[in-house]
Design a protein around this motif. Structure first.
Motif, PDB file in Angstrom:
ATOM      1  N   LYS A  57       0.841  -1.208   0.000  1.00 22.41           N
ATOM      2  CA  LYS A  57       0.000   0.000   0.000  1.00 22.41           C
ATOM      3  C   LYS A  57       0.882   1.267   0.000  1.00 22.41           C
ATOM      4  N   HIS A  58       2.163   1.094   0.250  1.00 19.71           N
ATOM      5  CA  HIS A  58       3.077   2.250   0.219  1.00 19.71           C
ATOM      6  C   HIS A  58       3.749   2.423  -1.153  1.00 19.71           C
ATOM      7  N   HIS A  59       3.524   1.463  -2.052  1.00 13.82           N
ATOM      8  CA  HIS A  59       4.288   1.474  -3.309  1.00 13.82           C
ATOM      9  C   HIS A  59       4.083   2.745  -4.132  1.00 13.82           C
ATOM     10  N   ALA A  60       2.858   3.246  -4.145  1.00 14.79           N
ATOM     11  CA  ALA A  60       2.593   4.438  -4.975  1.00 14.79           C
ATOM     12  C   ALA A  60       3.495   5.597  -4.529  1.00 14.79           C
ATOM     13  N   HIS A  61       3.717   5.707  -3.221  1.00 13.33           N
ATOM     14  CA  HIS A  61       4.544   6.815  -2.717  1.00 13.33           C
ATOM     15  C   HIS A  61       6.028   6.582  -3.039  1.00 13.33           C
ATOM     16  N   ILE A  62       6.440   5.317  -2.953  1.00 11.95           N
ATOM     17  CA  ILE A  62       7.837   5.000  -3.300  1.00 11.95           C
ATOM     18  C   ILE A  62       8.053   5.324  -4.789  1.00 11.95           C
ATOM     19  N   GLU A  63       7.083   4.923  -5.614  1.00 13.75           N
ATOM     20  CA  GLU A  63       7.212   5.150  -7.068  1.00 13.75           C
ATOM     21  C   GLU A  63       7.300   6.641  -7.392  1.00 13.75           C
ATOM     22  N   LYS A  64       6.452   7.425  -6.745  1.00 18.62           N
ATOM     23  CA  LYS A  64       6.415   8.857  -7.034  1.00 18.62           C
ATOM     24  C   LYS A  64       7.778   9.509  -6.729  1.00 18.62           C
ATOM     25  N   GLN A  65       8.330   9.117  -5.588  1.00 16.01           N
ATOM     26  CA  GLN A  65       9.620   9.729  -5.205  1.00 16.01           C
ATOM     27  C   GLN A  65      10.760   9.191  -6.066  1.00 16.01           C
ATOM     28  N   ALA A  66      10.675   7.930  -6.480  1.00 19.47           N
ATOM     29  CA  ALA A  66      11.731   7.372  -7.336  1.00 19.47           C
ATOM     30  C   ALA A  66      11.717   8.063  -8.694  1.00 19.47           C
ATOM     31  N   LYS A  67      10.516   8.423  -9.174  1.00 19.71           N
ATOM     32  CA  LYS A  67      10.424   9.161 -10.451  1.00 19.71           C
ATOM     33  C   LYS A  67      11.020  10.549 -10.289  1.00 19.71           C
ATOM     34  N   ASP A  68      10.686  11.176  -9.183  1.00 19.87           N
ATOM     35  CA  ASP A  68      11.206  12.531  -8.965  1.00 19.87           C
ATOM     36  C   ASP A  68      12.741  12.522  -8.895  1.00 19.87           C
ATOM     37  N   LEU A  69      13.288  11.437  -8.346  1.00 25.55           N
ATOM     38  CA  LEU A  69      14.751  11.322  -8.275  1.00 25.55           C
ATOM     39  C   LEU A  69      15.359  11.339  -9.682  1.00 25.55           C
ATOM     40  N   LEU A  70      14.704  10.673 -10.633  1.00 29.10           N
ATOM     41  CA  LEU A  70      15.223  10.635 -12.016  1.00 29.10           C
ATOM     42  C   LEU A  70      15.358  12.057 -12.555  1.00 29.10           C
ATOM     43  N   ARG A  71      14.296  12.842 -12.331  1.00 25.73           N
ATOM     44  CA  ARG A  71      14.294  14.220 -12.838  1.00 25.73           C
ATOM     45  C   ARG A  71      15.446  15.020 -12.190  1.00 25.73           C
ATOM     46  N   ARG A  72      15.621  14.815 -10.885  1.00 23.90           N
ATOM     47  CA  ARG A  72      16.625  15.616 -10.169  1.00 23.90           C
ATOM     48  C   ARG A  72      18.046  15.247 -10.587  1.00 23.90           C
ATOM     49  N   ILE A  73      18.348  13.935 -10.670  1.00 21.63           N
ATOM     50  CA  ILE A  73      19.739  13.573 -10.993  1.00 21.63           C
ATOM     51  C   ILE A  73      20.059  13.867 -12.456  1.00 21.63           C
ATOM     52  N   HIS A  74      19.035  13.887 -13.295  1.00 20.66           N
ATOM     53  CA  HIS A  74      19.257  14.274 -14.686  1.00 20.66           C
ATOM     54  C   HIS A  74      19.703  15.731 -14.739  1.00 20.66           C
ATOM     55  N   ALA A  75      19.017  16.580 -13.962  1.00 20.99           N
ATOM     56  CA  ALA A  75      19.324  18.010 -13.973  1.00 20.99           C
ATOM     57  C   ALA A  75      20.672  18.303 -13.314  1.00 20.99           C
ATOM     58  N   ASN A  76      21.012  17.532 -12.267  1.00 21.34           N
ATOM     59  CA  ASN A  76      22.244  17.836 -11.531  1.00 21.34           C
ATOM     60  C   ASN A  76      22.822  16.569 -10.891  1.00 21.34           C
ATOM     61  N   PRO A  77      23.644  15.811 -11.645  1.00 18.26           N
ATOM     62  CA  PRO A  77      24.176  14.551 -11.096  1.00 18.26           C
ATOM     63  C   PRO A  77      25.012  14.764  -9.834  1.00 18.26           C
ATOM     64  N   ASP A  78      25.627  15.938  -9.689  1.00 15.20           N
ATOM     65  CA  ASP A  78      26.461  16.178  -8.499  1.00 15.20           C
ATOM     66  C   ASP A  78      25.643  16.196  -7.210  1.00 15.20           C
ATOM     67  N   GLY A  79      24.325  16.357  -7.357  1.00 12.57           N
ATOM     68  CA  GLY A  79      23.482  16.416  -6.151  1.00 12.57           C
ATOM     69  C   GLY A  79      22.977  15.048  -5.721  1.00 12.57           C
ATOM     70  N   LEU A  80      23.589  13.952  -6.246  1.00 13.30           N
ATOM     71  CA  LEU A  80      23.060  12.610  -5.992  1.00 13.30           C
ATOM     72  C   LEU A  80      22.710  12.354  -4.515  1.00 13.30           C
ATOM     73  N   MET A  81      23.674  12.583  -3.616  1.00 10.38           N
ATOM     74  CA  MET A  81      23.423  12.235  -2.206  1.00 10.38           C
ATOM     75  C   MET A  81      22.270  13.062  -1.643  1.00 10.38           C
ATOM     76  N   LYS A  82      22.263  14.348  -1.968  1.00  6.59           N
ATOM     77  CA  LYS A  82      21.194  15.223  -1.469  1.00  6.59           C
ATOM     78  C   LYS A  82      19.834  14.756  -2.001  1.00  6.59           C
ATOM     79  N   TYR A  83      19.785  14.396  -3.280  1.00  6.58           N
ATOM     80  CA  TYR A  83      18.506  14.008  -3.868  1.00  6.58           C
ATOM     81  C   TYR A  83      18.043  12.636  -3.356  1.00  6.58           C
ATOM     82  N   LEU A  84      19.012  11.766  -3.087  1.00  6.69           N
ATOM     83  CA  LEU A  84      18.623  10.481  -2.496  1.00  6.69           C
ATOM     84  C   LEU A  84      17.975  10.714  -1.134  1.00  6.69           C
ATOM     85  N   ARG A  85      18.543  11.671  -0.379  1.00  2.00           N
ATOM     86  CA  ARG A  85      17.961  11.966   0.950  1.00  2.00           C
ATOM     87  C   ARG A  85      16.552  12.533   0.810  1.00  2.00           C
TER      88      ARG A  85
END
Ligand code: HEM
Length: 512
Positions: free
Chosen positions: A139-167
């Motif tokens: 029942k939590h999967h939808a929220h995990i998916e949403k944040q995992a998608k957002d991570l793609l957008r963030r690391i694409h824009a700025n790979p140097d921010g990996l650790m921050k975006y993972l957090r």
């Protein structure tokens, strides 16, 4: 009497009886410590799990004996010892050490992961389990998916921010699941509050980091006294910790009072209190507060470290990345993202996840236990009050079970036909802890790690950036030391694999 003289005399008073008692029993081998302080400096050394493993080899023993100022410590370095003691004798090996600074002064005693074994801990764990066991975690999967998608957008824009975006990814998923909070895209207040609080856990959470842990009487020093910086820090940190546990729950209560819909763990737990007659409401609300806050602490930095380890491994072992992407392309095809329900048809991705948990551990020395009663094992005496450290790193780097343990090799979990090998040793046997205190967030954690790995490999090639002379920049491969270990930041490029992959990344924007 000067503080230091007082401390030395008190140490001798405590250590002497223990020392003379100890001499009567057979103890495991271990390095000789210094007078009075014992092995305090050895234990506080960097990368202690490597030191423990080295001693284990040098003394040819999977159990090592140490002491800190008279407190006996047994370090378990094999699956045999962790299974025999932490699993099979779990009823007497499941307590935690109370550290005056961390638990009492700073207030981390609210975190049920650090609570002593007993009825109160059991009540907390039961509540947590209701919302994170394998039967409900989807029942939590939808929220995990949403944040995992957002991570793609963030690391694409700025790979140097990996650790921050993972957090942000991990923190946002947990805040949504537990409190129903949708975080702000940047500088979210609740993530900021939690990160400030959790910082003090890293500083105070290691046994012996503060003198007051060994000499609790020092807590009565007034804050203004010379040498009482720990009290001043402690009071400041306590306010942050209280804010982290209280503020998001107050928001949930307020929403419930306003009749707003709240589909989150905390709201469900609060609502279920109404049906209970066995305990006063205020007492149960406090348990809900602790359980919700602990979920955030447990989930905030841990999955971050494992996913960062996966990215690092893809840089160092590029052939693994190619095989994993081929599996995704064959099974999922081009132009869509996989879902967690497709995990059974993607065994190689699951093996990559397992290897990310094994290759470098998030909690290499696990979370120490304290003995509640005397015990004996292989003729060794283990007195009540001893600390038990499970060297999970050593268990998962045991060459007899994981050949070439420093190599990132997902095939160790696969059969020759490429299916998951049910007979292969599984890192879950150690990386999430043991017995009654095994991580109850592990199903949620593995779903999070798996999905992020699958999304990243579907959309990106993970590559070493080039330096000005065109040479690839090698990652150091170093890890931070301490209680929770993660890769030190490294340079990486995330290059979209195709036009279709780029479209998927762009579609992933969900903040409107
Ligand atoms: C890669 C991710 C994670 C790793 C490696 C990990 C590892 C661990 C370990 C080693 C322990 C101590 C177990 C012991 O004493 O034997 C633990 C406890 C705990 N973890 Fe996790 N964890 C992870 C993710 C999570 C997540 C996502 C949550 C929450 C959703 C969570 C919640 C907890 C809680 C509540 C405890 C305390 C259990 C207790 O003391 O009864 N963990 N975890």
């Amino acid at each position: 009497m000067e503080l230091i003289t007082f401390v030395v005399l008190l140490t001798i008073a405590i250590a002497l009886p223990l020392y003379s008692r100890r001499k009567r029993y057979r103890l495991p081998p271990g390095p000789k410590g210094l007078p009075i302080v014992g092995n305090a400096f050895d234990v506080l050394a960097d990368y202690e799990w490597l030191t423990y493993a080295k001693w284990s080899r040098e003394y040819d023993s999977d159990i090592i004996y140490l002491n800190i100022a008279g407190t006996p410590i047994y370090v378990l370095n094999s699956v045999q010892a962790t299974t025999d003691l932490l699993e099979k004798r779990s009823s007497i090996y499941s307590d935690r050490e109370i550290m005056t600074m961390c638990h009492e002064i700073v207030g981390w005693g609210q975190n049920f992961a650090l609570m002593p074994y007993g009825d109160s801990w059991r009540e907390h764990r039961r509540m947590f389990h209701q919302h994170f066991h394998p039967g409900v975690v989807d029942k939590h999967h939808a929220h995990i998916e949403k944040q995992a998608k957002d991570l793609l957008r963030r690391i694409h824009a700025n790979p140097d921010g990996l650790m921050k975006y993972l957090r942000i990814m991990a923190g946002a998923a947990i805040l949504r699941v537990v409190y129903g909070i949708d975080v702000q895209p940047e500088n979210d207040h609740y993530i900021g509050v939690a990160e400030a609080a959790i910082h003090s856990l890293a500083l105070t959470g290691n046994a012996g980091s503060y003198l007051v842990d060994n000499f609790p009487i020092l807590r009565y020093l007034p804050s203004w006294a010379p040498g009482a910086q720990f009290k001043r820090d402690g009071e400041r940190w306590r306010a942050q910790v209280n804010q982290m546990f209280t503020e998001p729950l107050d928001l949930v209560k307020q929403r419930m009072a306003n009749g707003e819909p709240s589909d989150c763990v905390a709201a469900t737990l609060l609502a279920s209190i109404d049906e209970r007659k066995d305990k006063p409401r205020a007492e149960l609300e406090t348990v809900v507060k602790h359980v919700s806050g602990t979920a955030y602490v447990g989930g905030a930095d841990t999955t971050v470290s494992s996913i960062a380890t996966f990215v690092l491994a893809m840089l160092k072992f590029p052939q693994v990345q190619r095989i994993a992407q081929a599996e995704l392309d064959n099974v999922i095809g081009i132009g869509r993202l996989p879902s967690i329900s497709e995990r059974p048809s993607l065994p190689y991705i699951t093996a990559v996840m397992k290897e990310s948990l094994r290759w470098n551990l998030v909690l290499p020395s696990s979370v120490p236990r304290k003995m509640t009663t005397d015990d004996e094992y292989r003729g060794y005496f283990i007195p009540a009050g001893s600390l038990i450290i499970a060297n999970a790193w050593a268990v998962l780097h045991d060459e007899t079970r994981y050949p070439n343990p420093d190599v990132f090799d997902p095939t160790r979990f696969l059969t020759s036909e490429g299916k998951l090998d049910k007979t292969a040793p599984d890192p879950v046997e150690a990386c999430f802890g043991f017995g009654r205190r095994i991580c109850p967030g592990r199903h949620f954690a593995m779903d999070t790690i798996w999905l992020n790995i699958a999304y990243i490999l579907t959309t990106f090639n993970i590559e070493k950036p080039l330096d000005p002379s065109g040479q690839p920049v090698e990652p150091s491969g170093k890890y931070t030391s301490g209680f929770l270990s993660h890769p030190v930041p490294f340079k990486v490029n995330f290059t979209p694999r195709s036009k279709a992959a780029e479209a998927l990344i762009r579609e992933a924007v969900f903040y409107d």
